[in-house]
Write an enzyme that holds these catalytic residues in place. Structure first.
Site, PDB file in Angstrom:
ATOM      1  N   GLU B 165      -2.596  17.676 -33.768  1.00 48.73           N
ATOM      2  CA  GLU B 165      -2.009  18.105 -32.497  1.00 48.73           C
ATOM      3  C   GLU B 165      -3.086  17.869 -31.460  1.00 48.73           C
ATOM      4  O   GLU B 165      -3.951  18.707 -31.253  1.00 48.73           O
ATOM      5  CB  GLU B 165      -1.584  19.565 -32.594  1.00 48.73           C
ATOM      6  CG  GLU B 165      -0.603  19.954 -31.523  1.00 48.73           C
ATOM      7  CD  GLU B 165      -1.279  20.265 -30.206  1.00 48.73           C
ATOM      8  OE1 GLU B 165      -1.625  19.310 -29.470  1.00 48.73           O
ATOM      9  OE2 GLU B 165      -1.453  21.461 -29.920  1.00 48.73           O
ATOM     10  N   GLU B 174      -7.907  15.240 -22.061  1.00 41.20           N
ATOM     11  CA  GLU B 174      -8.762  15.621 -23.192  1.00 41.20           C
ATOM     12  C   GLU B 174      -9.212  14.404 -24.000  1.00 41.20           C
ATOM     13  O   GLU B 174     -10.216  14.461 -24.702  1.00 41.20           O
ATOM     14  CB  GLU B 174      -8.113  16.646 -24.141  1.00 41.20           C
ATOM     15  CG  GLU B 174      -7.652  17.912 -23.438  1.00 41.20           C
ATOM     16  CD  GLU B 174      -7.186  18.978 -24.409  1.00 41.20           C
ATOM     17  OE1 GLU B 174      -7.656  19.032 -25.549  1.00 41.20           O
ATOM     18  OE2 GLU B 174      -6.321  19.775 -23.999  1.00 41.20           O
TER      19      GLU B 174
END
Lengths: 413, 413
Positions: B165, B174
């Site tokens: 995930e 990110e």
């Protein structure tokens, strides 16, 4: 995955709850890395530390918004302005070093007070703004802005005065004083002056409006965890109960052991403040700063207690810490007009430093005459030397002679 | 000096204002440094980057509180649980790699679904909690938790499935997908599967409740600066006006150009969403991810417009972006029951990802039939590769044939 990055906070002047602040995102500025392969491991290691320090620390100071907040703190500004301008004689014809100059305001005042030369050192790209400000104020012939850490820069001469605004929460958070002391040992001529010259830490017991809320939030988190554990088992067949203690520790640390910023009012105090330690900045060493052991003795005050208008015992819900700094010049050349900057609780004004509040849970019931006596140990957090761990080891002695000992650990983050 | 450090934010499920969050302080965990002097500069350089990455990024994931928030996101949890459990046949007897396992939940499910061996890799000290959870759930004979980055670890064998995930805001923030692709190229056997297997980005024009507030806050900051400049001149004899443009740029970036987290409701949409790009995770490369060029064409919808119950033109105040990921198995072994996790605007539910809102100032007045056509370019921020810059280059064509071009830059931070 989804979490915001570690971000410096956008503090507001009107901001009064230590838990809530606005988001501001870090843009860590990497120190330029060239590809030279012959540098030694020590240099590289140092750079690794700098990278993290930029990511963690310096990046917070590269926004004009933050500089503006500090420049709008009237207690801070007036103290520094008075210290320089009312003692302009100390600056006339002198060489000054401003450590961590930010917008350059202290360097500019030093020049306006008559300094012959001012070196203004700033590690972040705020240095570019400072240069522009210095030029716009037509002081570029006196003030030289240097971008870099004071540890990494070379100056062409020794200096007569080091001026700096290095104070963090509870004085020592941020450990920026290290850089000032480094500069003192390397660049200050013997007998030179530090602005400020002294710093004092204070502690006082208080009742706290936030105390109950913090305890409730902590309890709520634990309740929520219970529900979470049940839900994970039922819906997804995984038993999380084994992590309950770890979760509780994490939450206790956050809600109950982490010092809170607060604008404490004098009426909250249950005793006269206790001066924990005074640092003479001309002699204190970085080694001494790493662990400060401060004895304290506090007696609950009849007069302060009376303000709370109660018959029975009152709750000591927290200890509260703050600092003063003094501008006294040096022993050879004392300031004609010594100036003090205090961050103590006051009624109708406050500084952006506020006070640091250490919540005591469970709280102590006390009455006038009760004595809290012990030690407070301030040491750097081992994972991040800019943060502090505060240990309190003390006994509560009632007037009836009942004596109980307590050891508590807090974090200043 | 006084500012809080760069700190990960304590996001709450009930938290709905992108500007306000609770403080949570980073405790950056330094990668152990030994003193070996024979390491080469490249290794050291890499460590410098890791230090900053830990300070900036990984530290956010080492709190159980954050894991709990993600574990309480029902859309996220149900999609992954269904993807694994309803396709348990794909896992039976297989070797699985969980990249960035956090609490270890996906690794545990993979084992429960029948995997022969699961390697669960986690860079933060959350790995310790994951180990305890795995043991407590009696899966230590199947699941091996490894603490470290997936780039730095060696596995004893190739894997059949990579589950992870990795999705950030607007999918790519990110840049954690890089690590999954690195693991894919190094450890996934030919024909192996990725969970999820595909990802799609979407864009839609919206009216935004927050738009006016953001513009007002921006204006307020500029007003406040004017007062500040006057005050600095009057009280302290320093002219800050030369920094006004720089301050304005800083504030525009923060209030108007930085994408905001929001829980957008479907009624806010002014057109059908446009799929910008679909990534096949089995083939996409890190190089391709570095800059994504996405053409889009959006036509203001009669039906959506009618929801706003207005006669005249409506304001397009923002664009809003989100993503889906799909669990389809691989082309050789398609999932019997393909599962989709969507973060699209929905009425009575939402994910913790919410949507990213790009405010358009000044806003566009539009009516049904108006067309917005152009490109959106997503590229990594040059100072921090985990953040994104989003360029929008588009024309607004009205039904009368009036055509205006716009270029806007946004930041996802």
């Amino acid at each position: 995955m989804h979490l915001p990055f570690c971000t410096p906070h956008r503090r507001r002047l009107g901001w009064r709850t230590s838990d809530v602040s606005n988001r501001r995102v870090s843009r860590p500025r990497r120190i330029a890395m060239d590809g030279a392969s012959d540098r030694n491991a020590q240099e590289e290691e140092r750079k690794g530390v700098d990278e993290a320090d930029f990511a963690n620390y310096f990046c917070t100071y590269e926004f004009l918004y933050h500089q503006k907040e500090m420049l709008e703190d009237a207690a801070r500004m007036n103290a520094y302005h008075d210290a320089v301008m009312r003692n302009a004689k100390l600056f006339e014809g002198r060489v000054v070093l401003d450590v961590g100059c930010g917008s350059g305001i202290l360097a500019i005042w030093s020049a306006q007070a008559g300094a012959r030369r001012v070196y203004a050192v700033e590690a972040t790209r705020m240095a570019e703004h400072a240069k522009v400000l210095v030029e716009h104020n037509k002081l570029e012939n006196v003030v030289t802005v240097l971008e870099g850490t004071v540890e990494s820069l070379e100056l062409p001469e020794q200096v007569d005065i080091i001026i700096s605004e290095w104070m963090g929460y509870f004085l020592l958070r941020e450990s920026m004083l290290d850089s000032v002391l480094h500069a003192r040992d390397k660049w200050l001529r013997p007998g030179g002056m530090l602005f400020p010259s002294h710093a004092t830490l204070y502690l006082a017991p208080i009742v706290s409006e936030e105390h109950e809320q913090k305890v409730e939030q902590y309890d709520d988190e634990l309740d929520s965890w219970e529900y979470f554990v049940q839900r994970m088992q039922q819906a997804y067949g995984v038993d999380f109960r084994v992590l309950s203690d770890r979760f509780e520790n994490e939450q206790r640390k956050y809600f109950l052991q982490t010092a809170r910023w607060a604008d404490v009012k004098p009426g909250a105090l249950l005793a006269e403040p206790c001066a924990l330690v005074t640092l003479d900045l001309s002699t204190v060493t970085v080694e001494e700063l790493k662990t400060l052991n401060c004895p304290f003795e506090i007696q609950i005050s009849e007069e302060k207690f009376a303000l709370h208008d109660l018959d029975g015992p009152e709750e000591l819900q927290a200890f509260c810490g703050w600092f003063d700094v003094d501008f006294r010049g040096s022993s050879e050349e004392p300031a004609a007009i010594p100036i003090k900057l205090t961050t103590q609780p006051v009624e109708h004004a406050s500084t952006h430093w506020g006070q640091q509040v250490f919540h005591v849970h469970p709280s102590h019931l006390c009455v006038p005459g009760d004595i809290f006596k012990g030690h407070l140990r301030i040491q750097r957090n081992r994972h991040n030397q800019r943060l502090l761990d505060v240990w309190m080891d003390y006994a509560h002695t009632t007037q009836q002679g009942d004596r109980r000992s307590h050891v508590r650990c807090f974090y200043i983050e």
